[in-house]
Structure formats: structure tokens, C-alpha cells
Design a protein around this motif. Structure first.
Motif, PDB file in Angstrom:
ATOM      1  N   UNK A 178      43.202 -29.304  60.250  1.00 42.24           N
ATOM      2  CA  UNK A 178      41.764 -29.241  60.564  1.00 42.24           C
ATOM      3  C   UNK A 178      40.963 -28.677  59.398  1.00 42.24           C
ATOM      4  N   UNK A 179      41.335 -29.066  58.206  1.00 40.47           N
ATOM      5  CA  UNK A 179      40.590 -28.671  57.024  1.00 40.47           C
ATOM      6  C   UNK A 179      40.876 -27.277  56.515  1.00 40.47           C
ATOM      7  N   UNK A 180      41.802 -26.547  57.139  1.00 40.42           N
ATOM      8  CA  UNK A 180      42.155 -25.191  56.713  1.00 40.42           C
ATOM      9  C   UNK A 180      43.568 -25.207  56.137  1.00 40.42           C
ATOM     10  N   UNK A 181      43.759 -24.537  55.013  1.00 34.10           N
ATOM     11  CA  UNK A 181      45.067 -24.457  54.384  1.00 34.10           C
ATOM     12  C   UNK A 181      45.774 -23.190  54.861  1.00 34.10           C
ATOM     13  N   UNK A 182      46.970 -23.345  55.422  1.00 34.62           N
ATOM     14  CA  UNK A 182      47.742 -22.231  55.951  1.00 34.62           C
ATOM     15  C   UNK A 182      49.008 -22.023  55.126  1.00 34.62           C
ATOM     16  N   UNK A 200      52.010 -17.372  57.282  1.00 37.26           N
ATOM     17  CA  UNK A 200      51.555 -16.411  56.277  1.00 37.26           C
ATOM     18  C   UNK A 200      50.051 -16.476  56.080  1.00 37.26           C
ATOM     19  N   UNK A 201      49.310 -16.737  57.157  1.00 39.07           N
ATOM     20  CA  UNK A 201      47.862 -16.656  57.107  1.00 39.07           C
ATOM     21  C   UNK A 201      47.222 -17.841  56.409  1.00 39.07           C
ATOM     22  N   UNK A 202      45.909 -17.800  56.311  1.00 45.74           N
ATOM     23  CA  UNK A 202      45.182 -18.853  55.623  1.00 45.74           C
ATOM     24  C   UNK A 202      45.403 -18.760  54.121  1.00 45.74           C
ATOM     25  N   UNK A 203      45.276 -19.886  53.469  1.00 41.97           N
ATOM     26  CA  UNK A 203      45.353 -20.040  52.012  1.00 41.97           C
ATOM     27  C   UNK A 203      46.776 -20.011  51.471  1.00 41.97           C
ATOM     28  N   UNK A 204      47.720 -19.467  52.227  1.00 47.66           N
ATOM     29  CA  UNK A 204      49.109 -19.495  51.771  1.00 47.66           C
ATOM     30  C   UNK A 204      49.334 -18.655  50.543  1.00 47.66           C
ATOM     31  N   UNK A 205      50.425 -18.936  49.843  1.00 48.33           N
ATOM     32  CA  UNK A 205      50.756 -18.149  48.667  1.00 48.33           C
ATOM     33  C   UNK A 205      51.539 -18.961  47.655  1.00 48.33           C
ATOM     34  N   UNK A 220      52.027 -14.248  46.388  1.00 48.55           N
ATOM     35  CA  UNK A 220      50.632 -14.081  45.989  1.00 48.55           C
ATOM     36  C   UNK A 220      49.768 -14.970  46.860  1.00 48.55           C
ATOM     37  N   UNK A 221      48.530 -14.581  47.007  1.00 43.76           N
ATOM     38  CA  UNK A 221      47.605 -15.317  47.883  1.00 43.76           C
ATOM     39  C   UNK A 221      46.275 -15.478  47.182  1.00 43.76           C
ATOM     40  N   UNK A 222      45.755 -16.724  47.195  1.00 40.62           N
ATOM     41  CA  UNK A 222      44.509 -16.973  46.504  1.00 40.62           C
ATOM     42  C   UNK A 222      44.703 -16.776  45.008  1.00 40.62           C
ATOM     43  N   UNK A 223      43.764 -16.136  44.329  1.00 39.95           N
ATOM     44  CA  UNK A 223      43.972 -15.827  42.918  1.00 39.95           C
ATOM     45  C   UNK A 223      45.209 -14.945  42.738  1.00 39.95           C
ATOM     46  N   UNK A 224      45.817 -15.022  41.573  1.00 37.88           N
ATOM     47  CA  UNK A 224      47.099 -14.359  41.326  1.00 37.88           C
ATOM     48  C   UNK A 224      47.052 -12.854  41.578  1.00 37.88           C
ATOM     49  N   UNK A 297      53.464 -25.424  62.206  1.00 40.33           N
ATOM     50  CA  UNK A 297      54.380 -26.232  61.413  1.00 40.33           C
ATOM     51  C   UNK A 297      54.457 -27.646  61.957  1.00 40.33           C
ATOM     52  N   UNK A 298      54.437 -27.780  63.286  1.00 38.86           N
ATOM     53  CA  UNK A 298      54.453 -29.110  63.880  1.00 38.86           C
ATOM     54  C   UNK A 298      53.192 -29.870  63.545  1.00 38.86           C
TER      55      UNK A 298
END
Length: 302
Positions: A178-182, A200-205, A220-224, A297-298
């Protein structure tokens, strides 16, 4: 300077109660030295506690990202160029390693690890010709390339680390829903069998490493500059950031020294807090190993 955020509600009360028994405060940042290979700056960094040591230049300009650390540091290129060997102080030893794939092979390796006998690396699905992230095994000099398994659900992998206690490989990656990166972190047996996983939350690592001093996972998440620490059951233990790494984006590999860290041992209070997190994680993780994959994940499979 670093800024560190929060402990999860699941462990907060227990940790605070135990902390009162010791004079030493809880640690912020990794217990052991975390080594980082940065694509953006073409340098290697060392991170421990709240300190970042200035990076040393890599052999190859903006290409060494997969990193394996066991008494020394050994890097490989993302694709088509050379990697090299470094001492733990990040100085070049003069030893270089040939590329695992030809430049036109369509394979992009984004993080590495080692079990002391073999090295491992993981690809992005966008950088692999068949559209799936994959795990590869190598000799310690990054030779004898062997594809071990593909990662299902089309998770776009960004990190890998070896778990000696389980003789398995943890993989971090992202998926969109739905347009969100997890973010998703998974534990795989060496034959590709999925053992456990957690969100591991939004944006991943990007990048994944196990601190062998306490068995926790770092990504790491988002910027390094932002680093998240998880217990192996998926409990978020802390988030720290480092201004010295601000502005670094793109690919980067992270790893702890499998052979152990020769620095001074932490204060007893730090050990106790880390140990409690491990005990909590171990009990929950045993239950997770037989549970169904989480719903997000599904969704990524759709």
C-alpha cells in the motif's frame, strides 16, 4: 555526539528493575566494534558504543560493500570489480580479491558475512537477473562462488549475518505494501529453510550484523547514521544515531568480528542488561520458529 531513543515496552520494566542492582548504566550503541563499509564515501568505519572512528579508504572507489570480519576484514565489490583484505584497524594489507561475477552478469551483492570457513553475501532482487534476492556462498578469499538459495516473497534483501549459535543466516530486507516500505528480518538455515522472522518497522534497513558479545542484531534504517538493535525475537532494544555518518546513503555493509573483540569488557551492569534481553529473546524465539509467517510478509507476495 550520538542520540539514542527507546527501549521497548516489552522489556522496559524488567530492564529498569535489574539496572537498579548495578551502578553502571545501560550501554548505548554496540557492545563490540561494528565495522561498516560505505559505498557513499568508499571508506571503512569502526563503531563502538557512542564513538565512530574515521574511515580508511577502500581499494576500489565506491564499490566495496559486502564485508566479512573474522580476525581481519575482507570485502567484495557489489559487482564486477575487486575487493580486498584489511587489518582490524582498517589499514590495507595489500591483498585484493577478484570479482565474484562479471560486470554484465546482472548480480548486485549488498552485504556479506562469514562463519570462519566460508563467506556469504546477499543480492538485491533488482540486481539479480531472475528478479529474486539470493544468497551466495564463497571461500574465505571470495572464490568458489556458489548460489545457496533464493529468498521467497520477493523481499528485496539488504543485509546478511551469520548466527553461530544456530548455524544459520539472518537476512534483512524490505517489501512494499500500500505504498509503504516495511522492513523484515528473517533467519534461514543454510539450505534456505525459513526458521523465524520478525517485522522491522517502516523503511526497513540496509546491512545486518550480529554482535557476538550479546547475540543481538543490528541494522541501519533510513540514512546510514541511524542504527536499530533487536533481540532475536524481534524486540527493538534501542535506536542510536551518529552524526559522523550523517548524509551517507546508498549501499553499505556492516559486520562484527566473529573471532571476538579484544577491547576492554563492558561493565557488569551492561552485561546483565544484555543478558536479560537474550533470555527474553530466546524464549519467545523458540515459540516463533513454529508459528506462521506474519501477515505483512504474505502481502509482499502479492
Amino acid at each position: 555526539m550520538h542520540r539514542f531513543a527507546f527501549l521497548s515496552r516489552r522489556t522496559g520494566a524488567a530492564l529498569l528493575g535489574l539496572a537498579g542492582l548495578f551502578a553502571a548504566p545501560a550501554f548505548a550503541g554496540p557492545v563490540s566494534t561494528l565495522y561498516l563499509a560505505s559505498y557513499t564515501t568508499a571508506r571503512l568505519y569502526a563503531i563502538q558504543g557512542d564513538t565512530v572512528s574515521a574511515g580508511a579508504p577502500t581499494y576500489c572507489n565506491h564499490c566495496e560493500v559486502p564485508i566479512a570480519v573474522d580476525g581481519d576484514i575482507r570485502t567484495l565489490s557489489l559487482s564486477g570489480t575487486s575487493g580486498g583484505q584489511y587489518a582490524l584497524d582498517r589499514t590495507q594489507t595489500g591483498v585484493t580479491y577478484a570479482a565474484a561475477f562479471a560486470p554484465d552478469a546482472g548480480v548486485r551483492l549488498v552485504d556479506g558475512s562469514t562463519d570462519g570457513q566460508r563467506n556469504y553475501a546477499v543480492t538485491t532482487h533488482a540486481g539479480d537477473s531472475h528478479g529474486l534476492s539470493s544468497v551466495y556462498g564463497f571461500g574465505r578469499d571470495w572464490s568458489n562462488t556458489e548460489k545457496l538459495f533464493d529468498i521467497d516473497f520477493r523481499i528485496d534483501a539488504g543485509g546478511i549475518t551469520y548466527d553461530p549459535g544456530n548455524q544459520s543466516l539472518w537476512i534483512s530486507g524490505t517489501y512494499s505494501n500500500d505504498g509503504v516500505v516495511y522492513g523484515l528480518i528473517r533467519d534461514y538455515a543454510l539450505d534456505g529453510t525459513l526458521l523465524s522472522q520478525f517485522n522491522a518497522g517502516e523503511f526497513g534497513g540496509a546491512g545486518l550484523a550480529m554482535d557476538y558479545a550479546d547475540g543481538t542484531l543490528w541494522t541501519t534504517r533510513g540514512p546510514t547514521q541511524f542504527f536499530d538493535q533487536y533481540s532475536r525475537d524481534g524486540t527493538l532494544l534501542q535506536t542510536v544515531s551518529y552524526d559522523a555518518l550523517s548524509g551517507q546513503g546508498g549501499y553499505h555493509g556492516i559486520e562484527f568480528n566473529l573471532a571476538g573483540d579484544a577491547r576492554t569488557l563492558p561493565e557488569p551492569g551492561s552485561w546483565a542488561l544484555a543478558g536479560l534481553a537474550l533470555l527474553i529473546g530466546a524464549g519467545v524465539r523458540r515459540r516463533q520458529r513454529v508459528s506462521l509467517p506474519p501477515t505483512p510478509a504474505a502481502a509482499a507476495h502479492a
